[in-house]
Design a protein around this motif. Structure first.
Motif, mmCIF file in Angstrom:
data_model
loop_
_atom_site.group_PDB
_atom_site.id
_atom_site.type_symbol
_atom_site.label_atom_id
_atom_site.label_comp_id
_atom_site.label_asym_id
_atom_site.label_seq_id
_atom_site.Cartn_x
_atom_site.Cartn_y
_atom_site.Cartn_z
ATOM 1 N N ASN A 214 0.711 -0.887 -0.037
ATOM 2 C CA ASN A 214 -0.457 0.201 0.096
ATOM 3 C C ASN A 214 0.899 1.756 -0.277
ATOM 4 O OD1 ASN A 214 -2.807 -1.744 0.295
ATOM 5 N ND2 ASN A 214 -2.034 -1.933 2.609
ATOM 6 N N SER A 217 -1.943 5.351 -2.711
ATOM 7 C CA SER A 217 -3.123 5.472 -1.943
ATOM 8 C C SER A 217 -4.163 5.236 -2.807
ATOM 9 C CB SER A 217 -3.370 6.891 -0.970
ATOM 10 O OG SER A 217 -3.115 8.027 -2.721
ATOM 11 N N SER A 218 -5.601 5.195 -2.688
ATOM 12 C CA SER A 218 -6.737 4.706 -3.283
ATOM 13 C C SER A 218 -7.673 5.927 -3.217
ATOM 14 C CB SER A 218 -6.648 3.036 -2.555
ATOM 15 O OG SER A 218 -8.195 3.552 -2.091
ATOM 16 N N HIS A 247 -6.878 11.024 -7.078
ATOM 17 C CA HIS A 247 -6.692 10.387 -7.956
ATOM 18 C C HIS A 247 -6.581 11.031 -9.889
ATOM 19 C CE1 HIS A 247 -4.528 6.985 -6.390
ATOM 20 N NE2 HIS A 247 -5.022 7.504 -5.151
ATOM 21 N N SER A 267 0.357 9.327 -5.555
ATOM 22 C CA SER A 267 0.092 8.384 -5.855
ATOM 23 C C SER A 267 -0.677 7.665 -7.497
ATOM 24 C CB SER A 267 -0.403 7.660 -5.466
ATOM 25 O OG SER A 267 -0.317 7.495 -4.106
ATOM 26 N N LYS A 271 1.401 6.210 -10.757
ATOM 27 C CA LYS A 271 0.279 4.659 -11.233
ATOM 28 C C LYS A 271 0.544 4.887 -12.239
ATOM 29 C CE LYS A 271 -1.808 3.461 -7.346
ATOM 30 N NZ LYS A 271 -3.687 2.991 -6.468
#
Ligand SMILES: Cc1cc2nc3c(=O)[nH]c(=O)nc-3n(C[C@H](O)[C@H](O)[C@H](O)COP(=O)(O)O)c2cc1C
Length: 327
Positions: A214, A217-218, A247, A267, A271
């Protein structure tokens, strides 16, 4: 479409700020951020320990700072003095090459000795300084009050040493988060960055070891900051900067609707690549066009200002509306 806003009180072309990370650790990577239209960048953090330590290697000294695996590599790879000089050189180089604001970042845990270094950051040309403060609440002798006071003392000491605009980036491990953030905002700071996201160790159940997972982040993590930005945005004078879990353009919109002045991204760019900034900017403009907004102020804080919404942000327990019963 006018996306102009401010970060640390400095004018920026848009609210997309690149968060302190490996994305901002070299002149080349920072240039890439600027080429893709970042509003501003926060450079990779220098560690307080790097500034004050003697020649002992930091890894022997203390390991509480290494909340990101890449930090171990980062710190272990150079001598203290070299690290500081490299950092100042990075600021100079980036400032010469770019037009956008460049903010230095210090990862700090105490108000002792190191704040003098803020002068050197200014002399190197940084437009501001972000204090990434985290005092690990793992010492049984340390009271919550003392921890909270130390955050305030760090800001006061840095303010004594420099007139650079200051951003304070914090986590959310406070007993009364609201009060602590409010108190920080009343010091002479320009921005509160809400919130940092710390390294989260996990366990490998086959090897029975601690592993890093992790790291990124999500998108579901976005709601934590939204609540506190919404609750504080009508109460504080400083800028609130949304961070963690942003995101896509919708995350940016949500933060601005809650009252944020700008957002920090990390993040999603790891990605999707830095070029994803272009996509986010265009998507934000599309959304604004569809809603009939031609600048960010037209919708900043709109959701937070509505009384019914602010009650919803305060609510913490799930409630069955029809039965008036707590679940
Ligand atoms: C690989 C990596 C390195 C990071 N290094 C730093 C750092 O040096 N200083 C800092 O303040 N935050 C650091 N962070 C935290 C980010 O700046 C950011 O606050 C966090 O990742 C939450 O934002 P996100 O959800 O957009 O990723 C790092 C994050 C990652 C993933």
């Amino acid at each position: 479409m006018d996306l102009k806003t401010t970060f640390l009180g400095l004018p920026v072309d848009n609210p997309f700020i690149i968060a302190s990370s490996g994305l901002t650790s070299t002149a080349d990577s920072v240039k890439k951020c600027a080429d893709h239209g970042a509003g501003a960048v926060v450079l990779k953090s220098l560690f307080e320990e790097q500034i004050i330590a003697d020649k002992k290697t930091l890894l022997q000294h203390d390991d509480m700072y290494f909340w990101y695996p890449e930090a171990i590599k980062y710190v272990d790879n150079f001598s203290i003095e070299q690290g500081i000089q490299e950092y100042l050189h990075l600021i100079e180089k980036v400032k010469k090459a770019l037009q956008i604001p460049v903010v230095a970042s210090i990862n700090c845990v105490s108000p002792l000795e190191w704040p003098k270094f803020a002068k050197e950051i200014k002399n190197a040309g940084a437009d501001g300084i972000e204090l990434n403060i985290f005092i690990p609440p793992t010492d049984l002798k340390l009271t919550g009050y003392k921890i909270e006071e130390t955050y305030l003392d760090i800001v006061r000491e840095v303010r004594k040493e420099t007139d650079l605009p200051i951003a304070v980036k914090v986590g959310f491990y406070f007993t009364n988060l609201y009060r602590e953030l409010f108190k920080l905002s009343n010091l002479e700071i320009s921005s509160l960055v809400m919130f940092n996201r710390y390294y989260r160790p996990d366990i490998d159940i086959e090897k029975l070891t601690v592993i890093s997972s992790n790291i990124y982040s999500s998108p579901v993590e976005i709601t934590l900051a939204l609540r506190w930005i919404a609750l504080l945005s009508t109460k504080v004078r400083c800028e609130l900067i949304g961070a963690t879990g942003i995101h896509d353009y919708a995350g940016v919109v949500k933060n601005i609707l809650a009252g944020a002045t700008a957002v920090q991204l990390c993040s999603t760019l790891y990605k999707n690549g830095i070029q994803y900034l272009d996509v986010m900017r265009k998507d934000l403009e599309k959304w604004m066009t569809a809603k009939g907004y031609d600048n960010l102020n037209a919708f900043r804080g709109l959701v937070a200002k509505n009384e019914e919404n602010s009650a919803a942000f305060e609510r913490v327990q799930f409630m069955k509306k029809t039965m008036g019963k707590m679940d």
